[in-house]
Write a protein that holds these residues in place. Structure first.
Motif, PDB file in Angstrom:
ATOM      1  N   VAL A 117       0.808  -1.227   0.000  1.00 39.52           N
ATOM      2  CA  VAL A 117       0.000   0.000   0.000  1.00 39.52           C
ATOM      3  C   VAL A 117       0.838   1.273   0.000  1.00 39.52           C
ATOM      4  N   GLY A 131       0.007   8.374   4.980  1.00 38.05           N
ATOM      5  CA  GLY A 131      -0.846   7.385   4.338  1.00 38.05           C
ATOM      6  C   GLY A 131      -1.429   7.889   3.038  1.00 38.05           C
ATOM      7  N   VAL A 134      -2.232   5.173   0.467  1.00 37.87           N
ATOM      8  CA  VAL A 134      -3.033   4.036   0.876  1.00 37.87           C
ATOM      9  C   VAL A 134      -4.412   4.118   0.221  1.00 37.87           C
ATOM     10  N   SER A 190      -6.874  -0.673   4.239  1.00 36.35           N
ATOM     11  CA  SER A 190      -6.475  -0.152   2.927  1.00 36.35           C
ATOM     12  C   SER A 190      -7.215  -0.838   1.788  1.00 36.35           C
TER      13      SER A 190
END
Length: 402
Positions: A117, A131, A134, A190
């Motif tokens: 991810v 993130g 993600v 995710s």
């Protein structure tokens, strides 16, 4: 059982917990009577390539057709029960999954990081969690930020490989082995298929000897990088030194991009010993002689091998309270968890774990008991074989239903 292990070995110039995990799992399976073959590439081999060959390496990251052909031929000739995939970057590529499909062999993949991810696999950027990539989107943010080696160009093959191979990974692997529940939680969130994600902790060989006294030093053991928290540890240690110190030296064992900074910082100090890379025997000796192991990673570690090794030796840890560390360490029972990225919190807990030897040794004994329950070779072997059998059964069921 007949297992073929697929792994791209990391450079030998840097300590690699992943290489060690692969080697130890292979040895564990063989010692239990299983037949284990290896299909490997070595990143060390890149240096011996021609200039043109080196330039072509990034092109192999998303897809290596030659590897697919070679592995398919080997699988058809040997017919293993299961293929166990570890690292495929940079020379193997996700083409190994196509080879498994070509030969009709079920694949199991250990997820040692977050590369499913996040292109560099860290979920960390510029000193903080990240993130941005993600989810189902194309990971353009990683390219924009140059997340791999601070280079946009070097990040492109990783981002491209993630984008074009995401579905191949998710459909071509029967069982993904997460090395902590914390990692699994992130991956499920995710969008990865929850039914294929199992938790199988890394195991740690029993060192055969453990700490026999209070210990004579604090120990940092690992790569010397910003994400592993070495600048944070240096700042915390400076704070402790300004307050009079803790009575034992800090030993830093490892190598990495911050070698020079660490060497310069440690020079001419009585309270710090920078020893560079240790071989496995010296590592075990250093761990067994420690008051505590310090693991202040800024990134959310998927496991925390050094903490498990300390537990095996009956040594508590002071670790960052996130990711896999928060799962391995029972705060106040087998070690202490500091606030991630917080100099004052880290300094306070380092002082605390040294200040009470009796409590420290009690935590060490509890750490050893936790190791025996969750991270010993016997437990690791049982879980590994269980997941192989589940993968084989899953493949058989899918073929029967098709």
């Amino acid at each position: 059982m007949h297992v073929l292990v697929v792994h791209n070995r990391y450079s030998s110039t840097q300590p690699s917990g992943e290489n060690r995990v692969v080697d130890e799992e292979v040895e564990l399976l063989r010692s239990a009577g299983h037949r284990v073959g290896l299909f490997e590439r070595r990143s060390d081999s890149i240096g011996a390539r021609s200039l043109l060959g080196k330039a072509a390496v990034p092109l192999l990251v998303p897809w290596n057709a030659a590897v697919r052909r070679e592995l398919t031929a080997r699988l058809r000739a040997e017919r293993p029960d299961v293929v166990h995939v570890h690292n495929v970057f940079p020379l193997l590529s996700p083409s190994v999954l196509a080879a498994c499909a070509d030969a009709g062999i079920p694949a199991v993949a250990t997820l040692h990081n977050y590369t499913q991810v996040c292109p560099p696999g860290t979920l960390h950027r510029d000193g903080r969690p990240c993130g941005e990539c993600v989810g189902p989107k194309v990971p353009l943010a990683a390219v924009r930020h140059g997340c791999y080696r601070d280079s946009r160009l070097a990040t492109v093959p990783l981002a491209l490989g993630l984008a074009v191979n995401r579905r191949r990974w998710w459909s071509g692997v029967e069982r993904f082995l997460c090395i902590s529940a914390a990692q699994r939680e992130v991956l499920v969130a995710s969008g990865m298929p929850a039914e294929r994600l199992a938790v199988k902790y890394n195991f740690v060989p029993d060192p055969g000897t453990g700490r026999t006294g209070p210990g004579g030093h604090l120990l940092f053991l690992g790569r010397l990088t910003e994400t592993k928290g070495i600048p944070l540890l240096m700042a915390a240690w400076d704070r402790l030194a300004a307050e009079g110190g803790v009575g034992v030296p800090l030993v830093i064992a490892g190598a990495g991009p911050l070698d020079r900074e660490v060497a310069a910082w440690a020079a001419d100090r009585d309270d710090v010993r920078f020893v560079g890379l240790y071989d496995p025997a010296r590592c075990r000796e250093a761990v067994a002689g420690a008051v505590a192991v310090v693991a202040p990673s800024l990134s959310r570690e998927t496991f925390g091998l050094v903490v498990a090794e300390a537990m095996a030796a009956g040594v508590p840890a002071v670790a960052a309270g996130h990711g896999g560390f928060a799962e391995l360490v029972e705060d106040g029972v087998t070690g202490l968890l500091h606030r991630p990225g917080d100099v004052a919190s880290l300094a306070s807990l380092v002082r605390r774990i040294v200040a009470d030897p009796a409590r420290n040794q009690e935590m060490g004994r509890a750490a050893r008991r936790r190791y025996e329950r969750f991270f010993s070779p016997a437990v690791g072997l049982e879980r590994l074989v269980e997941e192989y059998r589940a993968a084989i059964a899953g493949r058989t069921e899918s073929m029967g239903g098709s």
